[in-house]
Design an enzyme around this catalytic site. Structure first.
Site, short mmCIF file in Angstrom:
data_model
loop_
_atom_site.label_atom_id
_atom_site.label_comp_id
_atom_site.label_asym_id
_atom_site.label_seq_id
_atom_site.Cartn_x
_atom_site.Cartn_y
_atom_site.Cartn_z
CB SER A 265 65.21 66.75 2.81
OG SER A 265 63.26 66.57 3.57
CE LYS A 266 62.57 73.03 -3.17
NZ LYS A 266 61.20 72.49 -2.76
NE ARG A 267 58.77 65.63 -0.30
CZ ARG A 267 59.51 64.24 0.63
NH1 ARG A 267 60.99 64.02 -0.83
NH2 ARG A 267 59.56 63.29 1.78
CG ASP A 270 59.15 72.65 0.26
OD1 ASP A 270 59.75 74.40 0.72
OD2 ASP A 270 58.99 72.54 -0.30
#
Ligand code: GLU
Length: 510
Positions: A265-267, A270
């Site tokens: 996921s994008k998280r 990050d």
């Protein structure tokens, strides 16, 4: 494979930036089309206006272009079977919804959102999940339960409605997925999906099937998250009378987090400091940025190469592929079923490979704008020579500056640990003599400097080990870097001497 021309499509919904998993789906479609001499289409599936995000469509197109995955037909690329944006095909779908009503494969449902919410709530209170399906439809407000007169009257008076698929009861739907092999679903588990709404818009399922049919799609290659929609799609093809020409299906494995557990996921990006999107994206609402492979300094060849190996291999241990090699060796039967773990370190390793493959001239031309930004002017031939010396220490073009800034600007500080270890009481004196000696040289070429310097050292009976690190520290500021004589040549005679004298003046030992 039948004798129809292979036609595949990438059909993203413009609901945000394209995830790297989406780019991999596009890539596998592209490779399959090229391998079989077929067509690769881009269709924008924007029937859900609530989820539309401005800029997302342009982002998708730019991402495909950056990766070299240029569609043969599609939004922005022309073609005879358009329009390729579903919101522009609105008028096409109604007739198929009507056809399904007429054949009894679909029905009108008039239940209001409030009524459905209430049903969901009540089910939840009883630890159940409400589903509009073959078990509940007969107790709900639809054209299967209402009288034909009431249905007619409701339609004529403009009551809001949806058209739902009438899922056949307790039937097995079996399909030979080109990646997963035989997959069977029992329709008793499936709900009556909405196909069409009274605002005139189809839902994803109807639009997707109708368009794949009208656009002569032969193979649907898409992510695993769509596997559960496959039985409905197959039943729709059947109900519409298109069974004979319907596409084959291939569902790609998920891309997993670096830990191997769960979907990437994008998280994760990050948290762990790597991009999950091909290009930098600015969210139009929050203004928040998400990093992209392109802006992070990845070469598109590296990005494509790493994506290709997420769930596919050539059956040997080959890891580096040009696009042509991918096309030649691509085969859906070599796509794996289980999730493919993404490794951000490996991504860098791919970039490193493609950086080493570039010519010095190409790297110099990529380095020049960085030098301009830093405010240092340099001659291209010199930059090429510098790049040749330092590129093997770099994974990204931006690192050329980290590794080579001292060629352009004198060090501002010197590594403290190296001073402690290598700066002896007589170092300054020796360096002064060396600076004077270097000033006598008339041919400032690395080999010549090396030869003369060696003779000088021999005559002095000094060991190389004692002075090399201090000279390097004076020129570079650190104890690492490429060959010292190459550095001397490229920094230049006057500047090298200058730096040695500056170090002597600045570095005092106790
Ligand atoms: N619009 C769907 C998506 O966003 C397409 C799924 C499919 O390829 O059928 O992924």
């Amino acid at each position: 494979m039948s004798d129809r021309k292979v036609r595949v499509r990438f059909a993203p919904s413009p609901t945000g930036p394209l995830h790297m998993g989406g780019v991999r789906t596009a890539l596998f479609n592209y490779l399959f089309a090229r391998k079989h001499g077929g067509d690769f289409l881009l269709r924008i599936e924007d029937t859900d206006q609530n989820r539309y995000v401005p800029g997302a469509e342009d982002y998708i197109i730019e991402s495909l272009k950056w990766c070299g995955l240029v569609p043969d037909e599609g939004v922005g690329f022309g073609g005879d079977l358009g329009p390729y944006r579903q919101s522009e095909r609105k008028a096409i779908y109604k007739q198929y919804a009507d056809q399904l009503i007429a054949s009894g494969d679909a029905y009108y449902a008039f239940d209001t959102p409030e009524e459905l919410d209430q049903l969901r709530k009540t089910a939840e209170e009883n630890q159940r999940v409400f589903s509009y399906d073959q078990h509940t439809r007969n107790g709900l407000k639809n054209s299967l339960t209402l009288s034909p007169e009431e249905v007619k009257q409701r339609l004529e008076s403009g009551d809001p409605y949806v058209i739902r698929f009438r899922m056949p009861e307790n039937t097995n739907v079996t399909e030979e997925d080109l990646i997963r092999g035989s997959v069977t679903f029992n329709t008793a588990q499936l709900d009556d999906k909405v196909l069409f709404k009274s605002d005139g818009m189809p839902t994803y399922h109807l639009a997707n099937v109708v368009d794949d049919h009208l656009m002569l799609i032969t193979h649907v290659i898409r992510g695993e998250e769509w596997l559960s929609s496959m039985p409905l799609h197959i039943l729709l093809y059947r109900a519409l009378g298109w069974e004979d020409t319907r596409p084959r299906f291939a569902h790609l494995p998920l891309i997993l987090k670096p830990t191997g557990k769960g979907k990437l996921s994008k998280r994760d990006g990050d948290k762990m400091g790597f991009p999950v999107f091909p290009l930098l994206w600015k969210d139009p609402e929050s203004g928040e940025y998400s990093r992209g492979y392109r802006e992070d300094g990845y070469f598109p060849e590296a990005f494509v190469n790493l994506l290709a190996l997420l769930g596919w291999n050539a059956g040997n241990d080959q890891e580096f592929f040009t696009m042509q090699e991918l096309i030649d060796s691509f085969d859906l039967s070599r796509v794996v079923k289980s999730g493919a773990r993404f490794d951000p370190e490996k991504a860098k390793w791919f970039n490193r490979h493609y950086l080493q493959q570039k010519s010095d001239a190409e790297l110099a031309s990529l380095f020049m704008p960085i030098l301009n930004e830093k405010g240092v002017g340099a001659d291209v031939t010199k930059v090429e020579a510098i790049v040749a010396l330092i590129k093997d220490r770099c994974e990204f073009v931006s690192e050329l500056w980290d590794q080579g800034n001292f060629f352009f600007v004198a060090p501002k500080s010197y590594d403290e640990k190296t001073i402690q270890k290598k700066w002896k009481p007589d170092t300054n004196e020796k360096l002064q003599e060396i600076a004077a000696f270097l000033g006598t040289l008339t041919d400032w070429k690395a080999e010549v400097i090396k030869e003369k310097f060696s003779a000088f050292m021999e005559a002095k009976e000094w060991s190389f080990g004692v002075v090399m690190v201090p000279i390097r520290l004076a020129l570079v500021g650190a104890s690492s870097g490429p060959d010292l004589f190459a550095i001397l040549e490229l920094v230049g005679q006057a500047e090298s001497i200058n730096r040695i004298k500056t170090a002597v003046a600045k570095i005092k030992t106790a």
